[in-house]
Design an enzyme around this catalytic site. Structure first.
Site, PDB file in Angstrom:
ATOM      1  CB  VAL A 127      -0.930  -0.033   1.232  1.00 34.65           C
ATOM      2  CG1 VAL A 127      -0.197   0.334   2.496  1.00 34.65           C
ATOM      3  CG2 VAL A 127      -2.155   0.812   1.047  1.00 34.65           C
ATOM      4  N   GLY A 128       0.369   2.353  -0.435  1.00 34.87           N
ATOM      5  CA  GLY A 128       1.141   3.598  -0.384  1.00 34.87           C
ATOM      6  C   GLY A 128       1.402   4.161  -1.759  1.00 34.87           C
ATOM      7  CB  SER A 129       2.515   7.530  -2.643  1.00 30.70           C
ATOM      8  OG  SER A 129       1.657   8.038  -1.667  1.00 30.70           O
ATOM      9  CB  VAL A 130       6.599   4.225  -3.283  1.00 31.94           C
ATOM     10  CG1 VAL A 130       7.714   3.659  -4.142  1.00 31.94           C
ATOM     11  CG2 VAL A 130       7.066   5.509  -2.598  1.00 31.94           C
ATOM     12  CD  GLU A 163      -1.145  -6.944   2.057  1.00 24.66           C
ATOM     13  OE1 GLU A 163      -1.185  -7.882   2.846  1.00 24.66           O
ATOM     14  OE2 GLU A 163      -0.553  -5.885   2.316  1.00 24.66           O
ATOM     15  N   GLY A 219       1.433  -6.733   5.284  1.00 23.79           N
ATOM     16  CA  GLY A 219       1.711  -8.006   4.626  1.00 23.79           C
ATOM     17  C   GLY A 219       3.098  -8.072   4.026  1.00 23.79           C
TER      18      GLY A 219
HETATM   19  O1  0RQ Z   1       6.502  11.510   5.362  1.00 20.83           O
HETATM   20  O2  0RQ Z   1       4.152  11.948   4.880  1.00 20.83           O
HETATM   21  O3  0RQ Z   1       5.450  13.426   6.429  1.00 20.83           O
HETATM   22  O4  0RQ Z   1       5.945  13.438   3.971  1.00 20.83           O
HETATM   23  O5  0RQ Z   1       7.530   8.632   5.469  1.00 20.83           O
HETATM   24  O6  0RQ Z   1       6.786   8.100   2.767  1.00 20.83           O
HETATM   25  O7  0RQ Z   1       7.776   8.262   0.539  1.00 20.83           O
HETATM   26  O8  0RQ Z   1       5.393   9.096   0.925  1.00 20.83           O
HETATM   27  O9  0RQ Z   1       5.996   6.627   0.915  1.00 20.83           O
HETATM   28  O10 0RQ Z   1       3.423   6.555   1.206  1.00 20.83           O
HETATM   29  O11 0RQ Z   1       4.746   4.705   0.172  1.00 20.83           O
HETATM   30  O12 0RQ Z   1       4.896   5.150   2.633  1.00 20.83           O
HETATM   31  C1  0RQ Z   1       7.036   2.589   4.288  1.00 20.83           C
HETATM   32  C2  0RQ Z   1       5.500   4.209   5.391  1.00 20.83           C
HETATM   33  C3  0RQ Z   1       6.026   4.389   2.934  1.00 20.83           C
HETATM   34  C4  0RQ Z   1       4.547   2.545   3.763  1.00 20.83           C
HETATM   35  C5  0RQ Z   1       5.786   3.428   4.108  1.00 20.83           C
HETATM   36  C6  0RQ Z   1       8.606   9.575   5.462  1.00 20.83           C
HETATM   37  C7  0RQ Z   1       8.304  10.430   4.237  1.00 20.83           C
HETATM   38  C8  0RQ Z   1       6.795  10.587   4.330  1.00 20.83           C
HETATM   39  C9  0RQ Z   1       5.822   8.289   3.758  1.00 20.83           C
HETATM   40  P1  0RQ Z   1       5.431  12.685   5.138  1.00 20.83           P
HETATM   41  P2  0RQ Z   1       6.463   8.116   1.224  1.00 20.83           P
HETATM   42  P3  0RQ Z   1       4.677   5.767   1.166  1.00 20.83           P
HETATM   43  C10 0RQ Z   1       0.929  -3.594   2.183  1.00 20.83           C
HETATM   44  C11 0RQ Z   1       2.275  -3.963   2.677  1.00 20.83           C
HETATM   45  C12 0RQ Z   1       4.918  -0.910   5.406  1.00 20.83           C
HETATM   46  C13 0RQ Z   1       3.766  -1.847   5.266  1.00 20.83           C
HETATM   47  C14 0RQ Z   1       3.666  -2.487   3.938  1.00 20.83           C
HETATM   48  C15 0RQ Z   1       4.340   1.417   4.780  1.00 20.83           C
HETATM   49  C16 0RQ Z   1       6.360   9.220   4.858  1.00 20.83           C
HETATM   50  O13 0RQ Z   1       4.705   1.988   2.504  1.00 20.83           O
HETATM   51  O14 0RQ Z   1       3.764   1.622   5.826  1.00 20.83           O
HETATM   52  O15 0RQ Z   1       4.457  -2.336   3.045  1.00 20.83           O
HETATM   53  N1  0RQ Z   1       4.856   0.205   4.488  1.00 20.83           N
HETATM   54  N2  0RQ Z   1       2.628  -3.273   3.850  1.00 20.83           N
HETATM   55  O16 0RQ Z   1       8.989  11.647   4.311  1.00 20.83           O
HETATM   56  C17 0RQ Z   1      11.896   9.124   8.374  1.00 20.83           C
HETATM   57  C18 0RQ Z   1      12.939   7.753   6.783  1.00 20.83           C
HETATM   58  C19 0RQ Z   1      11.823   7.984   5.910  1.00 20.83           C
HETATM   59  C20 0RQ Z   1      10.784   8.788   6.381  1.00 20.83           C
HETATM   60  C21 0RQ Z   1      10.310   8.103   4.359  1.00 20.83           C
HETATM   61  N3  0RQ Z   1      13.957   6.998   6.404  1.00 20.83           N
HETATM   62  N4  0RQ Z   1      12.914   8.328   8.002  1.00 20.83           N
HETATM   63  N5  0RQ Z   1      10.808   9.355   7.608  1.00 20.83           N
HETATM   64  N6  0RQ Z   1       9.861   8.841   5.375  1.00 20.83           N
HETATM   65  N7  0RQ Z   1      11.504   7.579   4.650  1.00 20.83           N
HETATM   66  C22 0RQ Z   1      -0.011  -2.907   3.122  1.00 20.83           C
HETATM   67  C23 0RQ Z   1      -0.685  -3.786   4.073  1.00 20.83           C
HETATM   68  O17 0RQ Z   1      -0.191  -4.800   4.368  1.00 20.83           O
HETATM   69  C24 0RQ Z   1      -1.955  -3.454   4.648  1.00 20.83           C
END
Ligand code: 0RQ
Length: 504
Positions: free
Chosen positions: A263-266, A287, A381
């Site tokens: 999930v998420g933007s990337v 999922e 997941g």
């Molecule tokens: O912060 O929102 O304040 O700007 O983290 O980062 O780059 O917008 O990326 O929306 O894809 O989220 C890992 C959190 C990434 C998500 C994660 C900061 C960055 C930004 C979000 P702002 P982006 P995304 C399917 C599988 C784990 C669960 C998963 C996630 C915010 O993808 O929760 O994959 N994944 N599940 O600035 C501090 C760093 C950072 C940081 C980025 N190193 N230190 N802050 N950010 N890198 C889902 C399910 O299973 C349900």
């Protein structure tokens, strides 16, 4: 309403949300429907929030994954959640978790059902499940997600159904409910293709257990996904070129292998990147089905998608639910213990793409903890898929917060995915194929291909010093410096050596 309650035994059970909420007592454990803001029970949580204005109580909330604002914002902010599992993604509850006001168990999403079945998570007092309809045979038809609803209904002492009359009727028939027997008595899961159907269209329930049915008209909160930007589009391009290489090497064909994306933007941007690719007849075994999956179906690129929830932005939701017929034979929604089951993930040979917060020079990935201590969302997941897939791919931008944070660090400040689970790492800088490489062989590849150029010299300097100090151990580290990047960030606001030197 009575058109949707098609079994006589259920017809007399309609109550108000307030009445249903009054059955829930301090200390109870609730198993609730919902997965990534889709298919959540909504009106009973809000009735509990209302009750909290005049009464002190707390409950444990177990779900499929993250829920919309009713639970993970409003219930959390009302202070009525004691323990939460297995995933959340809302600022409201995240702040409470990191302020020590909510206890959070961050769990692999395929594990919850097994622990409920064993009575480790639970015993569940109430399963609260959003439903589209109750069939003539008494099956509960879920709505836009399945999550853990089937196991919650099976194991809970009592069930409350939130009958939501706003979801499109066309969702009926899209679910495939298959619940494995308990361990020790279990048969192989009979699935060899993403499109296989194994079970029934709804969740079987003992009518005696259903204490009430509450009617709801509230729609799912739309996803807050942002469209791809230049960097996420570049990440997608690197990944697509890598997959072309796999086809050339004879390991994949143009239809690749069933795809999973987090999930998420990337993650959404990466899927969007497949739109302009030559790949065809793709299958998704994931999922969350986000916007890009439906764009790929519309473009004729994806021929079938299996998921556990449908989570769409507002506009995309209107389009998809407005013409659901078009997707009917191309979609199935399953319980998360099936969508995320290691047996299936390994058998189908998935290509899985998930997101890292940070990765270290040896390939360990942190997806959950900001600076090692603060919970972001949870592992979701990503671990189920990364460990068991054919290709465990992690994507991230090479930097965060305008360059003050490097996403490639000497040592991750928390480990979700160990170096053994990470096959390929991709940033906007490039791609590192770590398969078959020893830790020291991975270092230069990760630094040169994935780290931001500003951070490459200091990463190389760390590795050189670590090799010299340890005499070349298997995984060289200077333990007193391994987290210095994170402590510099905390103390001085940046990980960048050049800026730190200037500050001196
Ligand atoms: O912060 O929102 O304040 O700007 O983290 O980062 O780059 O917008 O990326 O929306 O894809 O989220 C890992 C959190 C990434 C998500 C994660 C900061 C960055 C930004 C979000 P702002 P982006 P995304 C399917 C599988 C784990 C669960 C998963 C996630 C915010 O993808 O929760 O994959 N994944 N599940 O600035 C501090 C760093 C950072 C940081 C980025 N190193 N230190 N802050 N950010 N890198 C889902 C399910 O299973 C349900």
């Amino acid at each position: 309403v009575f058109k949707k309650i098609r079994n006589e035994q259920f017809k007399g059970k309609v109550v108000t949300a307030e009445e249903a909420a009054s059955w829930i007592k301090n200390g109870m454990k609730l198993g609730m429907s919902g997965f990534t803001r889709a298919g959540d029970a909504k009106v009973i949580p809000m009735a509990l929030v209302e009750r909290a204005k005049t009464e002190k109580f707390k409950v444990d909330v177990y779900t499929g994954a993250s829920l919309g604002p009713e639970v993970d914002q409003h219930m959390a902010e009302a202070g009525i959640i004691n323990k939460r599992l297995p995933f959340q993604a809302d600022k409201g509850i995240r702040n409470k978790i990191n302020a020590d006001e909510v206890t959070y168990v961050d769990q692999h999403l395929s594990h919850t059902a097994e622990q409920v079945r064993q009575g480790i998570v639970g015993p569940i007092d109430f399963a609260i499940i959003e439903a589209l309809a109750i069939t003539e045979d008494g099956l509960i038809i879920p709505t836009t997600s399945v999550g853990n609803s089937a196991i919650f209904v099976q194991e809970a002492k009592h069930v409350i159904i939130e009958l939501n009359v706003s979801h499109p009727e066309g969702l009926e028939g899209m679910h495939d409910i298959y619940t494995p027997a308990k361990q020790g008595e279990r048969e192989p899961i009979p699935m060899t293709k993403a499109s296989d159907r194994l079970g029934s269209i709804g969740i079987a329930v003992d009518p005696e257990k259903v204490m009430g049915i509450v009617v709801s008209t509230d729609l799912d909160a739309p996803s807050t996904i942002v469209p791809p930007d230049e960097e996420t589009a570049t990440i997608a391009n690197h990944l697509i070129n890598f997959l072309r290489g796999e086809i050339k090497a004879g390991r994949l064909t143009e239809s690749l292998a069933p795809l999973q994306s987090g999930v998420g933007s990337v993650a959404n941007a990466v899927f969007a990147g497949f739109l302009d690719s030559e790949f065809k007849d793709l299958e998704v075994y994931s999922e969350v089905l986000q916007d890009a999956v439906f764009d790929l179906i519309d473009a004729g690129k994806v021929k079938f998608a299996s998921g556990c929830s449908i989570t769409l932005a507002e506009e995309k939701g209107k389009q998809v639910y407005g013409e659901l017929e078009k997707y009917r034979d191309k979609l199935v929604l399953r319980p998360q213990e099936i969508s995320n089951h290691p047996e299936i993930i390994r058998r189908l040979g998935l290509i899985s793409i998930n997101t890292a917060l940070e990765c270290d020079i040896y390939g360990n990935v942190n997806s959950t903890h900001v600076s090692g201590t603060r919970m972001m969302n949870g592992i979701g997941g990503s671990g189920d898929f990364a460990r068991n897939s054919r290709l465990g791919i992690f994507v991230t931008k090479s930097y965060a917060k305008g360059g003050k944070i490097s996403s490639i660090v000497p040592f991750v400040s928390h480990v979700d995915h160990t170096e053994h689970d990470v096959d390929v790492l991709v940033t906007e800088q490039g791609i590192a194929d770590l398969r078959g490489l020893a830790p020291k062989e991975r270092v230069e590849l990760i630094i040169e291909n994935c780290a931001h150029p500003d951070y490459r010299p200091q990463l190389r300097a760390y590795f050189t010093e670590a090799v010299a100090q340890t005499g070349g151990h298997q995984t060289p580290h200077i333990l007193e410096k391994a987290f210095s990047w994170h402590t510099n960030l905390a103390k001085n606001g940046t990980m960048l050596e050049a800026v730190l030197q200037d500050q001196k």
